[in-house]
Design a protein around this motif. Structure first.
Motif, PDB file in Angstrom:
ATOM      1  N   GLU A 244      24.862 -13.730  30.580  1.00 20.77           N
ATOM      2  CA  GLU A 244      25.813 -13.061  29.871  1.00 20.77           C
ATOM      3  C   GLU A 244      25.579 -11.611  29.828  1.00 20.77           C
ATOM      4  O   GLU A 244      26.602 -10.738  29.826  1.00 20.77           O
TER       5      GLU A 244
ATOM      6  N   LYS B   5      21.232 -16.297  28.424  1.00 23.60           N
ATOM      7  CA  LYS B   5      21.382 -14.722  28.016  1.00 23.60           C
ATOM      8  C   LYS B   5      21.243 -13.940  29.139  1.00 23.60           C
ATOM      9  O   LYS B   5      22.021 -12.822  28.984  1.00 23.60           O
TER      10      LYS B   5
ATOM     11  N   GLU C 125      22.000 -26.700  15.787  1.00 23.87           N
ATOM     12  CA  GLU C 125      23.443 -26.808  15.436  1.00 23.87           C
ATOM     13  C   GLU C 125      24.395 -27.358  16.227  1.00 23.87           C
ATOM     14  O   GLU C 125      25.556 -27.215  16.047  1.00 23.87           O
ATOM     15  N   GLY C 126      24.025 -28.216  17.240  1.00 25.24           N
ATOM     16  CA  GLY C 126      24.777 -28.746  18.387  1.00 25.24           C
ATOM     17  C   GLY C 126      25.733 -29.620  17.860  1.00 25.24           C
ATOM     18  O   GLY C 126      25.285 -30.462  16.822  1.00 25.24           O
TER      19      GLY C 126
ATOM     20  N   GLU D 117      33.959 -14.337  29.876  1.00 22.51           N
ATOM     21  CA  GLU D 117      33.914 -15.039  28.761  1.00 22.51           C
ATOM     22  C   GLU D 117      33.459 -16.350  28.907  1.00 22.51           C
ATOM     23  O   GLU D 117      32.641 -17.002  27.702  1.00 22.51           O
ATOM     24  N   GLY D 118      33.182 -16.868  29.958  1.00 28.76           N
ATOM     25  CA  GLY D 118      32.614 -18.178  30.174  1.00 28.76           C
ATOM     26  C   GLY D 118      30.961 -17.916  29.734  1.00 28.76           C
ATOM     27  O   GLY D 118      30.391 -18.964  29.115  1.00 28.76           O
TER      28      GLY D 118
ATOM     29  N   ASP E 271      29.282 -31.314  22.843  1.00 30.86           N
ATOM     30  CA  ASP E 271      28.899 -30.058  23.407  1.00 30.86           C
ATOM     31  C   ASP E 271      28.383 -30.083  24.892  1.00 30.86           C
ATOM     32  O   ASP E 271      28.705 -28.960  25.695  1.00 30.86           O
TER      33      ASP E 271
ATOM     34  N   LEU F 292      18.545 -21.495  27.422  1.00 30.78           N
ATOM     35  CA  LEU F 292      19.042 -20.394  26.479  1.00 30.78           C
ATOM     36  C   LEU F 292      18.596 -18.979  27.021  1.00 30.78           C
ATOM     37  O   LEU F 292      19.495 -17.971  27.137  1.00 30.78           O
TER      38      LEU F 292
ATOM     39  N   ASP G 165      23.481 -22.564  19.776  1.00 28.95           N
ATOM     40  CA  ASP G 165      23.968 -23.617  18.716  1.00 28.95           C
ATOM     41  C   ASP G 165      22.909 -24.960  18.953  1.00 28.95           C
ATOM     42  O   ASP G 165      22.398 -25.280  18.072  1.00 28.95           O
TER      43      ASP G 165
ATOM     44  N   LYS H 225      31.374 -30.196  26.983  1.00 25.90           N
ATOM     45  CA  LYS H 225      32.197 -28.935  26.987  1.00 25.90           C
ATOM     46  C   LYS H 225      31.268 -28.069  27.998  1.00 25.90           C
ATOM     47  O   LYS H 225      31.648 -27.175  28.853  1.00 25.90           O
TER      48      LYS H 225
ATOM     49  N   HIS I 206      29.422 -16.083  28.101  1.00 31.29           N
ATOM     50  CA  HIS I 206      29.451 -16.023  26.584  1.00 31.29           C
ATOM     51  C   HIS I 206      29.531 -17.138  25.953  1.00 31.29           C
ATOM     52  O   HIS I 206      28.698 -17.632  24.819  1.00 31.29           O
ATOM     53  N   PHE I 207      30.361 -17.825  25.979  1.00 32.47           N
ATOM     54  CA  PHE I 207      30.958 -19.408  25.672  1.00 32.47           C
ATOM     55  C   PHE I 207      29.574 -20.211  25.756  1.00 32.47           C
ATOM     56  O   PHE I 207      29.060 -20.818  24.815  1.00 32.47           O
TER      57      PHE I 207
ATOM     58  N   LEU J 156      27.033 -19.151  23.604  1.00 36.12           N
ATOM     59  CA  LEU J 156      26.938 -19.689  22.093  1.00 36.12           C
ATOM     60  C   LEU J 156      26.642 -21.112  22.001  1.00 36.12           C
ATOM     61  O   LEU J 156      26.264 -21.616  20.918  1.00 36.12           O
ATOM     62  N   ILE J 157      27.163 -21.916  22.786  1.00 35.23           N
ATOM     63  CA  ILE J 157      26.992 -23.390  22.640  1.00 35.23           C
ATOM     64  C   ILE J 157      25.308 -23.973  22.945  1.00 35.23           C
ATOM     65  O   ILE J 157      24.853 -24.468  21.888  1.00 35.23           O
TER      66      ILE J 157
END
Ligand SMILES: Cc1cc2nc3c(=O)[nH]c(=O)nc-3n(C[C@H](O)[C@H](O)[C@H](O)COP(=O)(O)O)c2cc1C
Ligand code: SF4
Ligand code: SF4
Ligand code: SF4
Ligand code: FES
Lengths: 431, 562, 162
Positions: free
Chosen positions: A340, A337, A368-369, A352-353, A373, A333, A363, A376, A355-356, A359-360
């Motif tokens: 991003e 970051k 919150e995964g 965008e990737g 995921d 993470l 989570d 993904k 960022h996406f 986010l995952i």
């Protein structure tokens, strides 16, 4: 066993090593004088070619080959660029040379100018190194005073100037074409390639770009000969490198060694082992952008061939060590970051990737995964890698992919149990 | 010139064009966003990725040039490159890019003006994933930002293709726009206190592939799929930009530029585009009107024209008559005017009011009417701009003004003074202008968008204008008015008007009557020119060769219908 | 209190510096970043008036300048505190304890990253890797780099700041 030859750090540690007199006592500009007085440009280029010097900026491109891409015509304006943007997480080697032995860089650039018939050079130093900028500025002006720069350098007929440009906080400006845009006073957005810098660089003129450490190797090669250099250490990446050890290591710092050193030797022989006497968990061997290694993958040499065996690469030789208290989800993470935040935003998959992905991963880290995921993440990585304008896209995807693949169980644990592995709840720190 | 096999079809790629350009030119479609034929190439959107045989990664077609291979290296002995645009890898990349683009997109299509012509919507349907897996909150960014007088920006819909920015940097060279910040937080912005107000600003809304840039004059007016499109030409200067006029229920909703490489390329100026808005605010009167006891009263058509004709036909010496013509008249109107003038006054009169103004080096020309070239072609006399109105009218007894508001902005007392010698003042115009209000006879004409016709641009490029909306019954193209008057003339007995003329009237009437059906653009210029020559004896001596300086020989053929 | 932008632009000494920087490089536009640094050094941020001034000086559109200013992390287009405290947040420093340090600083100053203390003295931000990963946690306060910054060490540094 790796060699501890002192090519780049010979003068470092001495007082006032950044001063020209002190540097010259240590042999600075001898190679330049040799090149200018005893060698033709072709001979200089040839020595560098024989040395098999590979770029130290991350991609490991053969330096002489890159120089040879510049047009040969004397009349054409050509620029040399020195990449002193050093921003790759885990990398802090260029700072050492810049702040302690700037004349080595300047000398290397002037020799390169002689070999390529270039008219002027730019040193692009990251904005967060004001001290380095000051030191370089002074070193450049001293070099002018001693007539190593300027018109008809030492009577050789070579005219060459060096300009210092300060960045202003953007990792992407380390990418060669973004850096050139930045030199031109633009947003640091990478350019599409082709055309490559050798035909369309700074101000649209043919340009060559090398890393600080790459240029800094050149004087020794000229002084001692290409053959001497080519036989130092590793076959595919000869010569010494400045390996940077950071993270959970007892003796972090820069180690000048040949690239046949293994990851294990680096960490345990030179670095003194793992911080907190914990178990080693993971190593990122070449700056944050290269795939991570597990503790079972460290018996390989730190050159391209060695690291390839375990699916990684030497990159910028910044070795980040993580012990068993590190939560790999959290570590990833942190990295995503970074990417991003540093994506220039030009091209869709990277903008965008990253960022996406963040986010995952965030989570998952928060507990919150969701099931799926990890798949993904891998498919997003696939959709970023090789689909962007510059390699930052790849640089973001590679850690994600390798973390998830190599530490999959830990990621799954996070998703299922919604928390960190027990041993990673309290991470070792230096204090 | 390289030969490329693309999905099994052979195409030719010229050295100066990219793979995408060559493919599009040869009717092979590769989806794209950031590429625009008149802007620099940036390769940013990554929508045009294709598989090039032998390349380790997919390549963007918009940035790929194809060098010719030496003979021995040709693929299959003949090709310089082999491309796949529909392979699974390419499809996956396209799905990927679309997924990324939709990530932070608000998906507010139901209230978006672009819906129906949005490249994001269209591509998502054709190349995208059917379901979106995004469970995260979308990033918020500025919405409804006034970038300028006309343009409104929605950063959430923006896909950062930078077309609008490049347009302002490269076409108008005014540089009002920039991307700010970086990464996923980038969006388009202007500098504080400097808005997007260049004379072509609305083109940014045209080239925006999504609904991020819209213009106030069209925002939320009508869903695009209800619009009816008609091709025509802008009347506002002698560039004659090719346009498409979108109407809804007989009303013009918007005008957009229509690509025409030899006239306007892809763009048009805001002033020309907004002509439809200006027209809307103009006063109109749909019925011919006659001044009686100081008041302009609407009259039944037939009676009106009978009175008019009886008062003007051969009643005045040509030297006592002034006719002011307009560059807004189509070729057909100018042609029929000559007929009208010959018959009613015995010779060809008329002064074309030559109105000029600012020009730029993009599209806008200094000649502020569309068809001055046509007027030159019909050998009509020109008079420069408004200040000479006085001189034209001075001492005349009969004055006719067609399609020009000659007294606009002139005080009433002054107008009265100018008109002091005038017994009859006839005004024919699409609008009930200040000038019209001073007339004794007012004849409403169809407007530029209400009739068929042709016009020559400054470069003698011939184009067709079309009836985009139908005029109310009372408003007619000028040639219909002429035709109607000539019909009446044959019925009427007018002193001094020899019966010998009647035959002539018959023959020209026939020509005039065919205007409506005649399609100059289809038949080609030469037959039309011959027809015109036959109808108008004065033109007999002009040959096509004489028109060469105007550029007729090379052009004057059908074009611009795309 | 630092100068206003008006004062700055009417300061002959400053304008001389501008002129000098403009001539420093083979092409004028290369001095843009240097000019922006110069302004920020003098008055701690880069106001729009200055951006417009530079645009005129270099014959570049003001929008372009804004694009540049907002692209680079080190440039601020709004006033910031007297001391800009940049805390490295990237992996090697995180492994060294940067999170603990950041939390400490945050509590100590009573502000979150991105915020400025009400007295205008400190602005706290996160930065990415400062290239001294062997000596993390690293922070920069204005132009000065501090390494191996423990929470206690930070308190000492803070005392030194006037
Ligand atoms: C995102 C990104 C960041 C980079 N950052 C740096 C950097 O900080 N320093 C550097 O020397 N090279 C960096 N590079 C590599 C340069 O683009 C370039 O390859 C290098 O300067 C060439 O020098 P070399 O041939 O001597 O290695 C970066 C590349 C990318 C894609
Ligand atoms: S890959 Fe990322 S950093 Fe590189 S050009 Fe694209 S958006 Fe910018
Ligand atoms: S506003 Fe439209 S044209 Fe401009 S960058 Fe965004 S999507 Fe592209
Ligand atoms: S340039 Fe002239 S013809 Fe084209 S849109 Fe503008 S006014 Fe109309
Ligand atoms: S059209 Fe090729 S990348 Fe956008």
């Amino acid at each position: 066993m790796a060699l501890e030859e002192k090519i780049l750090t010979a003068n470092i540690g001495k007082k006032t090593s950044s001063d020209i007199d002190s540097a010259m006592q240590g042999g600075a500009y001898e190679a330049l004088i040799k090149a200018l007085t005893k060698m033709t440009p072709e001979q200089v280029l040839n020595e560098v070619k024989i040395s098999n010097l590979k770029g130290r900026g991350g991609a490991g491109f053969p330096t002489a080959l890159k120089w040879s891409f510049l047009p040969k015509e004397k009349k054409k304006i050509k620029y040399l660029v020195c990449n002193a943007d050093e921003s790759e997480p885990g990398t802090f080697k260029d700072r050492l040379i810049i702040e302690n032995d700037p004349h080595k860089i300047i000398e290397g650039i002037i020799i390169a100018a002689y070999a390529t018939n270039a008219n002027a050079g730019f040193i692009y130093i990251r904005g967060e190194m004001p001290l380095g900028a000051k030191i370089l500025e002074k070193a450049i002006s001293q070099a002018y005073e001693r007539h190593f720069l300027g018109k008809n350098i030492m009577g050789s007929g070579l005219d060459f100037d060096i300009f210092l440009v300060r960045g202003a906080g953007a990792y992407i400006c380390g990418e060669e074409t973004a850096l050139m845009n930045s030199i031109e006073g633009k947003r640091g957005e990478p350019r599409i390639k082709p055309p490559f810098p050798a035909s369309y660089g700074v101000y649209g003129k043919p340009s060559n770009i090398n890393n600080v450490e790459t240029y800094a190797n050149v004087p020794a090669i000229i002084k001692n000969g290409g053959n001497w250099y080519a036989n130092l250490g590793s076959k595919d990446t000869p010569g010494t490198r400045l390996f940077g050890l950071s993270g959970h290591i007892k003796k972090p710092g820069i180690y000048e060694l040949t690239s046949d050193v293994t990851v294990r030797e680096l960490i345990f022989n030179y670095g003194g082992g793992i911080l907190g006497d914990k178990k080693l968990k993971a190593v990122i061997p070449g700056g944050s952008s290269v795939p991570v290694l597990t503790s079972n993958e460290i018996d390989v040499e730190m050159d391209s061939a060695g690291l390839k065996k375990v699916g990684s690469m030497p990159g910028s030789a910044g070795v980040i060590v993580m012990n068993e208290t590190v939560c790999m989800v959290k570590a990833l993470l942190n990295l995503i970051k970074f990417y991003e935040h540093e994506s220039c935003g030009q091209c869709t998959p990277c903008r965008e990737g990253t960022h996406f992905l963040r986010l995952i991963i965030e989570d998952i880290e928060k507990g919150e995964g969701k099931e799926g995921d990890l798949e993904k993440i891998l498919s997003l990585c696939k959709n970023i890698m090789g689909r962007t304008i510059c390699p930052l896209g790849d640089a973001a995807a590679m850690p994600c992919e390798s973390f998830v693949k190599k530490f999959r169980e830990e990621f799954e644990y996070h998703i299922k149990e919604k928390k960190c592995l027990p041993e990673t709840i309290k991470m070792t720190t230096v204090f | 010139m390289a030969l490329v096999l693309i999905d099994g079809k052979e195409i030719v790629v010229n050295p100066e064009e990219t793979l995408l350009q060559a493919a599009l030119r040869q009717n092979i479609y590769i989806p794209y966003y950031c590429y625009h034929p008149s802007l620099s190439i940036v390769g940013q959107c990554r929508m045009c990725l294709v598989k090039v045989e032998g390349a380790p990664k997919l390549l963007t077609a918009c940035t790929t040039y194809v060098p010719e291979l030496p003979k021995e290296k040709k693929i299959d002995g003949k090709y310089d490159m082999k491309i796949f645009t529909k392979s699974e890898e390419v499809k996956e990349a396209q799905r990927g890019v679309l997924e990324f683009l939709l990530l932070n997109h608000p998906l507010d299509c139901p209230i978006c003006d672009q819906a129906g012509e949005c490249q994001l919507q269209i591509y998502s349907y054709e190349y995208g994933n059917s379901r979106s897996e995004f469970r995260f909150e979308k990033l918020h960014a500025p919405k409804r930002v006034d970038l300028g007088e006309h343009i409104v920006y929605d950063a959430e819909r923006c896909i950062k293709c930078t077309r609008c920015i490049r347009f302002c940097n490269e076409v108008t060279k005014s540089g009002e726009l920039t991307l700010i910040k970086r990464g996923v937080h980038t969006y388009v912005d202007t500098f504080e206190g400097k808005s997007l107000n260049n004379p072509y600003s609305i083109c940014t809304a045209d080239i925006c592939p999504v609904g991020a840039l819209t213009y106030k004059e069209f925002r939320f007016k009508e869903r695009v799929w209800f619009l009816q499109a008609t091709n025509s030409v802008c009347p506002e200067c002698s560039r004659n930009c090719s346009i498409r006029v979108d109407t809804y229920k007989g009303e013009i909703m918007r005008i957009v530029p229509r690509f025409n490489p030899s006239v306007n390329g892809y763009f048009m100026c805001d002033y020309g585009r907004l002509v439809s808005e200006r027209i809307k605010n103009k006063e109109v009167r749909e019925i011919p009107s006659l001044r009686e006891k100081g008041i302009l009263e609407p009259r039944m058509e037939k009676g009106f024209y009978k009175i008019l004709l009886s008062k003007i036909t051969r009643k005045y010496e040509p030297k006592d008559v002034a006719v002011i013509l307009s560059g807004r008249m189509t070729n057909e109107e100018l042609e029929s005017f000559k007929v009208f003038s010959l018959i009613v006054f015995g010779e060809i009169l008329g002064d074309v009011l030559y109105i000029t103004g600012e020009k730029d080096d993009i599209l806008v020309k200094d000649e502020k009417r569309a068809n001055y070239c046509g007027a030159k072609f019909f050998d009509l006399k020109f008079t420069k701009a408004n200040e000479n109105i006085k001189n034209i009218i001075k001492g005349k007894k009969l004055v006719i003004s067609i399609r020009e508001d000659i007294f606009k902005g002139i005080k009433e007392e002054q107008v009265k003074e100018i008109l002091s010698s005038v017994e009859i003042f006839v005004v024919m115009d699409a609008f009930f202008t200040e000038t019209a209000k001073m007339s004794n006879f007012y004849i409403p004409l169809a407007s530029w968008f209400e009739m068929e016709g042709t016009t020559f641009n400054y470069d003698a490029h011939l184009q067709k204008i079309s009836k985009c909306v139908s005029p109310p019954k009372g408003r007619k193209p000028f040639y219909d008015v002429v035709s109607l008057m000539l019909n009446l003339l044959t019925e009427m007995e007018i002193k001094d008007f020899e019966t010998a003329k009647e035959k002539e009237i018959e023959s020209v009437k026939k020509v005039l009557d065919t205007f409506k059906e005649r399609d100059v653009m289809k038949g080609g210029f030469v037959p039309w020119f011959k027809e015109v020559k036959n109808a108008i004896p004065q033109l007999k001596n002009i040959s096509l060769k004489d028109l060469a300086p105007l550029g007729f020989s090379a052009k004057g053929k059908k074009d611009g219908d795309n | 209190m630092s100068k206003s932008v008006k004062e700055l632009l009417s300061d002959k000494e400053f304008i001389r510096k501008v002129e000098k920087l403009k001539k420093l490089y083979p092409e004028e536009r290369s001095s843009l970043l240097a000019l922006l640094h110069l302004c920020q050094n003098e008055i701690s941020y880069i106001p729009h008036e200055f951006q417009e001034f530079v645009a005129k000086e270099l014959n570049i559109s003001p929008a372009h300048i804004k694009g540049v200013v907002t692209f680079y992390e080190m440039f601020f287009d709004k006033p910031k505190g007297k001391y800009l405290i940049q805390v490295c947040r990237t992996l090697p420093c995180m492994l060294a304890g940067a999170e603990i340090l950041l939390e400490h600083i945050s509590t100590k100053l009573g502000i979150q990253p991105g915020q400025t203390t009400p007295d205008g003295k400190y602005t706290l931000v996160n930065v990415e890797c400062l290239a001294c990963c062997d000596k993390g946690p690293a922070i920069m306060i204005n132009d000065n780099l501090y390494t191996r910054v423990t929470p206690d060490e930070f308190d000492n540094i803070l005392k030194e700041l006037k």
